[in-house]
Design an enzyme around this catalytic site. Structure first.
Site, PDB file in Angstrom:
ATOM      1  N   ASP A 143      33.519  35.282  38.502  1.00  0.00           N
ATOM      2  CA  ASP A 143      34.713  35.540  37.749  1.00  0.00           C
ATOM      3  C   ASP A 143      35.536  34.222  39.237  1.00  0.00           C
ATOM      4  O   ASP A 143      35.343  34.881  40.100  1.00  0.00           O
ATOM      5  CB  ASP A 143      35.492  36.421  37.543  1.00  0.00           C
ATOM      6  CG  ASP A 143      35.172  36.527  35.830  1.00  0.00           C
ATOM      7  OD1 ASP A 143      34.514  35.504  35.279  1.00  0.00           O
ATOM      8  OD2 ASP A 143      35.404  37.386  35.294  1.00  0.00           O
ATOM      9  N   LYS A 149      37.510  30.341  36.102  1.00  0.00           N
ATOM     10  CA  LYS A 149      38.650  29.596  35.429  1.00  0.00           C
ATOM     11  C   LYS A 149      38.668  28.562  37.109  1.00  0.00           C
ATOM     12  O   LYS A 149      38.947  29.005  38.084  1.00  0.00           O
ATOM     13  CB  LYS A 149      40.290  29.675  35.703  1.00  0.00           C
ATOM     14  CG  LYS A 149      39.698  30.968  33.786  1.00  0.00           C
ATOM     15  CD  LYS A 149      40.746  31.042  33.301  1.00  0.00           C
ATOM     16  CE  LYS A 149      41.590  31.659  31.973  1.00  0.00           C
ATOM     17  NZ  LYS A 149      42.122  32.562  31.576  1.00  0.00           N
ATOM     18  N   MET A 202      47.745  39.744  32.802  1.00  0.00           N
ATOM     19  CA  MET A 202      47.780  38.562  32.668  1.00  0.00           C
ATOM     20  C   MET A 202      48.593  38.419  31.688  1.00  0.00           C
ATOM     21  O   MET A 202      48.515  37.506  30.054  1.00  0.00           O
ATOM     22  CB  MET A 202      46.483  38.104  31.460  1.00  0.00           C
ATOM     23  CG  MET A 202      44.573  38.154  32.586  1.00  0.00           C
ATOM     24  SD  MET A 202      43.491  38.591  30.790  1.00  0.00           S
ATOM     25  CE  MET A 202      44.036  39.925  29.809  1.00  0.00           C
TER      26      MET A 202
END
Length: 503
Positions: A34, A56, A170
């Site tokens: 990740d 991402k 988050m």
């Protein structure tokens, strides 16, 4: 059938990854990682291991969760050992549970390797204890990604009562919603709140406010993800307990130009001072063009009075060549050994060989002075070294009436990759200091760039050199030298940098 390890990479600092996770990475045939898994951990993978990025880019998810689940199954069914490397801990808001269930459904064996979660580590690096006898007797981890549009599953009324510490992961996108729900349900608007970005890394950034103004403070400071949000009285302790951000090299990105083999130990020293080392090897050691010179010297090794080693690489290539000729370190019996510095001395001692002389100053001239005091006329010397090196030592030994055989045991070459990436980092102002530990690293650094562009790229960048020879080379290429230690070791160089920035 293969196997899958669901491994936690820790909160960012690669030193916080567990030993078991590192061992799994070394074993893996395929590593699926990740955005928040530090890519430095991939450096320990075995040759030929496949790496697949599924995080991402620019805030946009590149691979769906369903696709990741299928990928784990596909790779394992090919008989591969797969490591699913996830930031923090795989079972704390990391969707590791979903991935584990997909493996169970497919009949794929798996293991979970817990990681240090950012929910605990990041506040600790910001100087915020999550519990404290006087302020908080409980702590709760909450996802910050719950949509304000859906029916909530978070018990905001219970979270808002009492003095417990709340940690939101988050939570940047929904910060205003989180604050609104807490205050609506009775949490005191004056409660301290902290937002910590890039926690545990040298670029860590921490802001402190209160529930009533933290949203405005975040906007003013321009804080962006990834962040950890802490709400509770313990956040107010940061003023007294902030330890990480006070390190002398905190927030500094330091370019390490050593060989890949030697960059690691130096980087660890820099990290202890709070820096973020960026390893960009400007030299690579390879065997000499021919072994003939060294082989001749080894065959008559007993005829030498002294063997002088001027680098760790010289020791490495010399010792590795001995068994190729059916010999070992016993051949050095009766030969006195000289090392140019403590690191070279350590590498010789690691072979089980005693070192007879290590001068206090780590340069060729100091070896001559130290040898001269013992009266060395008429002796025979062996100097195993790089193919290209300063001629001061062999010339002076000859001048003093001795014989010396200079043999090449390795060559240094300049790697060709990464120059454009490095150029961009300088243009963006991401590098604070460049370190040079040899003249060849300086020369190769200058030759990496186009003529005339270095002046602009190095504006505001400090130059640190390990010693006077390296510094003279840097000045010869038109580079200003800002930092140089009194002792010519990487440890002393890091200490000198820490003192420089502390001022």
């Amino acid at each position: 059938k293969g196997k899958v390890y669901l491994a936690g990479a820790g909160p960012g600092d690669p030193g916080l990854a567990t030993q078991k996770a590192v061992e799994a990475i070394k074993e893996a045939d395929c590593i699926i990682y990740d955005s928040l898994a530090n890519v430095k951990l991939l450096e320990c993978r075995k040759a030929g291991a496949e790496t697949v990025f599924v995080g991402k880019k620019g805030g946009i998810k590149t691979v769906t969760q369903d696709r990741i689940n299928r990928l784990l199954v596909e790779k394992a069914r090919k008989g591969k050992t797969v490591v699913r490397l996830k930031g923090g801990d795989p079972f704390i808001f990391g969707r590791g549970g979903e991935e584990a269930l997909s493996l169970v459904k497919a009949g794929i064996p798996f293991e979970v390797i817990p990681g240090v979660t950012s929910a605990m580590a990041v506040p600790a690096y910001a100087g915020i204890p999550l519990t404290h006898r006087d302020f908080a007797s409980s702590v709760t981890f909450i996802t910050g990604e719950e949509s304000p549009k859906k029916r909530t599953t978070i018990a905001w009324d219970k979270l808002s009562r009492g003095d417990g510490t709340l940690v939101f992961l988050m939570g940047w996108k929904n910060l205003s919603f989180i604050v609104k729900k807490l205050i609506e349900n009775g949490r005191d608007p004056k409660t301290p709140a902290a937002m910590i970005r890039w926690g545990t890394l040298s670029r860590q950034e921490t802001i402190i406010g209160r529930l009533e103004n933290i949203v405005e403070v975040v906007k003013k400071k321009g804080i962006r993800p990834p962040v950890v949000t802490v709400v509770g009285e313990v956040a107010g302790l940061r003023k007294r307990l902030n330890w990480f951000e006070k390190k002398p090299l905190f927030g500094r990105t330091v370019l390490v130009t050593r060989t890949p083999e030697q960059a690691g130990p130096f980087s660890k020293i820099l990290e202890r001072y709070g820096a973020e080392p960026l390893c960009f090897p400007l030299i690579k050691t390879v065997p000499p063009a021919s072994w003939k010179g060294l082989d001749r010297a080894i065959k008559k090794i007993s005829s030498y009075d002294w063997a002088i080693f001027t680098s760790v690489n010289g020791v490495k290539y010399f010792s590795e060549r001995l068994p190729q000729l059916g010999k070992d370190i016993r051949e050095l019996k009766g030969v006195k050994i000289c090392a140019i510095g403590p690191r070279t001395e350590e590498s010789i001692k690691a072979l089980g060989i005693r070192v007879d002389l290590t001068p206090k100053e780590f340069r060729a001239e100091a070896i001559i002075r130290a040898l001269g005091r013992g009266g060395i006329k008429g002796k025979r010397f062996l100097l195993p070294r790089a193919a290209e090196a300063r001629e001061v030592l062999p010339e002076e030994i000859k001048r003093l009436g001795n014989r010396i055989d200079v043999v090449a045991v390795y060559r240094t070459i300049r790697p060709r990759k990464g120059a454009s990436e490095l150029r961009e980092m300088f243009k963006e102002g991401r590098i604070d200091c460049v370190t040079f530990t040899s003249s060849s690293t300086v020369t190769n650094f200058v030759k990496t760039f186009k003529k005339g562009e270095l002046g602009e790229l190095l504006k505001g960048v400090k130059i640190a050199c390990i010693g006077p020879i390296t510094a003279d080379t840097a000045r010869g290429w038109g580079l200003g030298v800002d930092i140089m230690p009194r002792k010519y070791t990487t440890k002393a160089l890091a200490e000198a940098m820490a003192k420089y920035y502390k001022k």
